[in-house]
Design a protein around this motif. Sequence first.
Motif, PDB file in Angstrom:
ATOM      1  N   ASP A 232       8.985  -0.683   1.973  1.00 30.18           N
ATOM      2  CA  ASP A 232       7.954   0.253   2.425  1.00 30.18           C
ATOM      3  C   ASP A 232       6.742   0.272   1.490  1.00 30.18           C
ATOM      4  O   ASP A 232       5.611   0.441   1.942  1.00 30.18           O
ATOM      5  CB  ASP A 232       8.512   1.674   2.538  1.00 30.18           C
ATOM      6  N   ASN A 233       6.958   0.093   0.193  1.00 30.87           N
ATOM      7  CA  ASN A 233       5.861   0.155  -0.773  1.00 30.87           C
ATOM      8  C   ASN A 233       5.128  -1.168  -0.951  1.00 30.87           C
ATOM      9  O   ASN A 233       4.115  -1.215  -1.648  1.00 30.87           O
ATOM     10  CB  ASN A 233       6.378   0.646  -2.123  1.00 30.87           C
TER      11      ASN A 233
ATOM     12  N   ALA B  95       7.478  -3.518  -6.139  1.00 35.80           N
ATOM     13  CA  ALA B  95       7.265  -2.590  -5.030  1.00 35.80           C
ATOM     14  C   ALA B  95       8.476  -2.469  -4.106  1.00 35.80           C
ATOM     15  O   ALA B  95       8.445  -1.703  -3.144  1.00 35.80           O
ATOM     16  CB  ALA B  95       6.048  -3.045  -4.216  1.00 35.80           C
TER      17      ALA B  95
ATOM     18  N   GLU C  42      12.483  -1.614  -3.346  1.00 33.13           N
ATOM     19  CA  GLU C  42      13.660  -0.863  -3.790  1.00 33.13           C
ATOM     20  C   GLU C  42      14.859  -1.361  -3.002  1.00 33.13           C
ATOM     21  O   GLU C  42      14.764  -1.608  -1.803  1.00 33.13           O
ATOM     22  CB  GLU C  42      13.466   0.631  -3.547  1.00 33.13           C
TER      23      GLU C  42
ATOM     24  N   SER D 230       1.317  -1.450  -0.230  1.00 30.06           N
ATOM     25  CA  SER D 230       0.328  -0.996  -1.203  1.00 30.06           C
ATOM     26  C   SER D 230      -0.078  -2.081  -2.206  1.00 30.06           C
ATOM     27  O   SER D 230      -1.148  -1.986  -2.802  1.00 30.06           O
ATOM     28  CB  SER D 230       0.848   0.230  -1.959  1.00 30.06           C
TER      29      SER D 230
END
Length: 154
Positions: free
Chosen positions: A62-63, A41, A43, A66
């Motif tokens: 940011d991901n 997740a 980057e 999730s």
Amino acid sequence: MSENAWTDRIVGERMSLDQEFSSRVQSSRFSSQEWNLIMTATEFEIERPETPDDARIVANTDNVESILPELENVRSQMGAMGAGGQSGADGSSSGGVVDSIKSALGVGGGSSGGSYDAEREAAETLTQEYADQLQSRLESNNRWQSVCDAAAEN
């Protein structure tokens, strides 16, 4: 090459760093399976690649938000297989299957929001530590300039 051509150029360094960094992951609150989810997740980006002396690899997490619920599932599965739940660095223990189901349904104690904050912060810290070590490795291998050049082209 892909949109992030610079990341394609550093696969070997990443693989070597992954092996070395595994001991750091073991001493963290995350299992290797959880770390793999976090890295999936995450980057990596280079800030200011036009000026390599000022450039820096940053972990864009940011991901990660999730996948935080999935970390609980991983811990529950590990506990169900006899791994016996894992204690976090803060002394908290992972919940069991019932806690995981309650969390998935949004029922039960308010621990999910708070634990997610702690998990997210720990993930952000550890991924940035990884990014710093990756940049250091690229600099020591005299690859930083070419990696920055590739990143600046995007």
